[in-house]
Scaffold this motif. Structure first.
Motif, PDB file in Angstrom:
ATOM      1  N   ARG A   1       0.839  -1.195   0.000  1.00  0.00           N
ATOM      2  CA  ARG A   1       0.000   0.000   0.000  1.00  0.00           C
ATOM      3  C   ARG A   1       0.872   1.243   0.000  1.00  0.00           C
TER       4      ARG A   1
ATOM      5  N   SER B   1      -2.269   0.471  -4.132  1.00  0.00           N
ATOM      6  CA  SER B   1      -1.110  -0.385  -3.898  1.00  0.00           C
ATOM      7  C   SER B   1      -0.294  -0.464  -5.183  1.00  0.00           C
TER       8      SER B   1
ATOM      9  N   SER C   1      -7.644   2.838  -1.170  1.00  0.00           N
ATOM     10  CA  SER C   1      -6.196   2.648  -1.092  1.00  0.00           C
ATOM     11  C   SER C   1      -5.628   2.344  -2.471  1.00  0.00           C
TER      12      SER C   1
ATOM     13  N   ARG D   1      -3.529   6.025   1.117  1.00  0.00           N
ATOM     14  CA  ARG D   1      -4.818   5.741   1.755  1.00  0.00           C
ATOM     15  C   ARG D   1      -5.564   7.053   1.906  1.00  0.00           C
TER      16      ARG D   1
END
Length: 194
Positions: A6, A74, A72, A9
Motif C-alpha cells: 500500500r 497499492s 487505497s 490511503r
C-alpha cells in the motif's frame, strides 16, 4: 519485486447506501465486491492497471467501520511511485467520494518499506534473536488475534496481510507459535482462507 504494498490511503466518512456505493464504484471504475448487509465484508471494489501477473497499480475501496471507508492504492513492492502520481490518485478518490456524498477526513501517502539487507543472513538473525524463540508469549492464539499484534487491522488487503505474515513467520519469534495458529497461518498464506 513480488507482491503489492500500500502506498496511499484516503480516509472517508459517512453512511453509505446501495445507490451511493454504486455511484462511488462507477466514478472510480471499480469492479464491484462485497455486500453492504454483510458486516464481515471489507473490500467493496477494486481496479488493477497494467495487466500481467502483478498489476502496476491496484485501487481498492474498503469499509473500515460502520461509517468509515477508505480508498487505497497499492503498487508492486520496490517500485517507484512519485508524489505527483500519488496526489493524482488521491484527488481522483477524493472527488469521487464527495460526488457520492461522503466526507474526506484524511489522506496518507505511505513510504515504501525498505528491502531487507542482504548483509544480514538468516543465521545472524536466528543467533541474535535466540531468546525470542524460547517460548510463545504473544497474546494471540488465532489469526484474527495476531493481526493487531502485527500492527494490522482486519480490513487490510489480504495481499498486504500475507506479506506481513510471511515476514513474521520467517523470524525466530514464530518458531514457538501454537500448532493451531501455525496451521491457520499456513492456510491463509496458501490462499485457502481470508
Amino acid at each position: 519485486m513480488a507482491g503489492l504494498e500500500r502506498r496511499l490511503r484516503v480516509d472517508l466518512a459517512g453512511a453509505v447506501d446501495r445507490e451511493q456505493l454504486d455511484r462511488l464504484r462507477e466514478l472510480l471504475g471499480l469492479t464491484p465486491a462485497g455486500r453492504l448487509t454483510d458486516r464481515e465484508d471489507a473490500l467493496f471494489g477494486s481496479r488493477d492497471t497494467g495487466g500481467g501477473a502483478v498489476p502496476q497499480r491496484s485501487l481498492g475501496l474498503w469499509r473500515d467501520g460502520e461509517e468509515s471507508w477508505s480508498v487505497s492504492l497499492s503498487a508492486p513492492r520496490g517500485s517507484e511511485v512519485d508524489d505527483a502520481e500519488l496526489d493524482r490518485w488521491a484527488r481522483e478518490a477524493e472527488a469521487a467520494a464527495v460526488a457520492a456524498g461522503l466526507r474526506v477526513v484524511g489522506r496518507r501517502m505511505i513510504a515504501p518499506k525498505p528491502a531487507r539487507s542482504a548483509a544480514v543472513s538468516d543465521v545472524d538473525v536466528h543467533n541474535e534473536d535466540w531468546l525470542r524463540s524460547a517460548g510463545w508469549d504473544l497474546p494471540a492464539r488465532r489469526l484474527d488475534e495476531l493481526w493487531p499484534v502485527l500492527g494490522l487491522s482486519g480490513a487490510e488487503p489480504d495481499e498486504h496481510k500475507r506479506a506481513v505474515l510471511r515476514a513474521f513467520t520467517a523470524t525466530p519469534a514464530w518458531q514457538p507459535a501454537p500448532a493451531p495458529l501455525r496451521a491457520e497461518a499456513r492456510a491463509f498464506l496458501e490462499g485457502e482462507t481470508g
